[in-house]
Design an enzyme around this catalytic site. Structure first.
Site, short mmCIF file in Angstrom:
data_model
loop_
_atom_site.label_atom_id
_atom_site.label_comp_id
_atom_site.label_asym_id
_atom_site.label_seq_id
_atom_site.Cartn_x
_atom_site.Cartn_y
_atom_site.Cartn_z
N ASP A 95 89.49 36.46 119.24
CA ASP A 95 89.21 35.46 118.19
C ASP A 95 89.99 35.57 116.81
O ASP A 95 90.08 36.47 115.95
CB ASP A 95 87.60 35.59 117.69
N SER A 141 90.18 29.63 115.82
CA SER A 141 89.09 29.42 117.10
C SER A 141 88.75 27.91 117.30
O SER A 141 89.60 27.19 117.88
CB SER A 141 87.77 30.28 116.29
#
Length: 289
Positions: free
Chosen positions: A170, A42
């Site tokens: 993610d 991320s």
């Protein structure tokens, strides 16, 4: 055991809390340490890409402040990230609450970050989650920007990213602090955990959004704790970021000021590890003698 060990670093996910990664990069620069391997999830993937591209901690600090500390600059870049056409806005269905993370990264990433993994100066491994494949996806070659976008595609905030025919979200969902991906790539592995945890100090009556993001933090903490029982990095640091929310990028000045202590903490940890390795080398030589 080499006299000058190599270093690898894993940058964890955590949204705006990952701005604290810049302090870690600055500390390594000040020590003259250049990692031979980097991994990231991320926001950690984005910071890792900056470091892997050759940017110094100061470069990243100056650039990030120049953008995030000015509301007009942020608004201008967000305007650039808007859909180019109405058809593009409706692509894949109307999603009022989901932003196109690929367009946003294109508007915000510094020019120093190249288009492909091949152009990086340090090998980088980026995590994403294969939504329908139900597994971790590790990306280390090909086009870079879509990999970073996929790794940062926080559910309910950003649209998933299509890459190589797979729907990716993610990377922190499966691997919040991906130190295990580089454990064999360097002598000393540093992991930086910026997940944080919900705190009562800021909001005693959390909204549904707060609860959603807080629950994600707890899930990521649980995953990391389980991983640490199986294997541990040589150094694990956790900046004091819990009071900040995942999208608190505009609070950069306060966040950076309150997490600067992580620089000295990391330097002390590195010194201790180096001393331990030096002692082991001396003991080994005596044993041979």
């Amino acid at each position: 055991m080499p006299a000058s060990p190599t270093f690898g670093i894993a940058f964890g996910g955590g949204g705006a809390r990952g701005l604290a990664h810049i302090h870690v990069i600055e500390a390594l620069d000040e020590l003259g340490i250049r990692p031979v391997a980097i991994s990231g999830s991320s926001i950690g993937a984005i910071m890792g890409a900056g470091m892997a591209s050759g940017m110094t901690g100061k470069d990243m600090h100056d650039y990030t402040r120049s953008v995030l500390s000015r509301r007009v600059e942020v608004a201008t870049r967000m305007w650039r990230a808007r859909p180019g056409t109405f058809a593009e806005a409706l692509q894949g269905g109307l999603r009022v609450t989901q932003f196109n993370v690929e367009r946003i990264l294109k508007a915000f990433l510094p020019e120093a970050i190249p288009e492909s993994f091949a152009e990086l100066k340090i090998p980088l491994k980026v995590t994403a989650t294969d939504y329908y494949g139900h597994r971790l996806k590790v990306i280390s070659d090909g086009e870079l920007h879509s990999a970073l976008a996929a790794s940062a595609a926080i559910p309910a905030v950003f649209r998933p990213v299509m890459r190589d025919g797979r729907l990716l979200i993610d990377g922190g969902i499966y691997n919040p602090v991906p130190f295990d991906l580089i454990e064999k790539d360097a002598d000393i592995i540093i992991a930086v955990d910026v997940v944080g945890a919900p705190t009562e100090a800021e909001r005693k009556h959390p909204t549904s959004v707060d609860l959603m993001f807080g629950a994600t933090q707890l899930m990521m903490q649980s995953i990391t704790a389980h991983k640490l029982k199986q294997c541990r990095p040589d150094i694990l640091v956790r900046p004091a970021v819990s009071k900040y929310r995942v999208l608190d990028f505009m609070k950069i000045d306060a966040l950076m000021s309150e997490t600067v202590a992580i620089k000295d903490e990391l330097k002390r940890e590195i010194e201790l590890v180096m001393e331990a390795r030096a002692g082991a080398m001396v003991k080994g030589r005596r044993g041979k003698g």
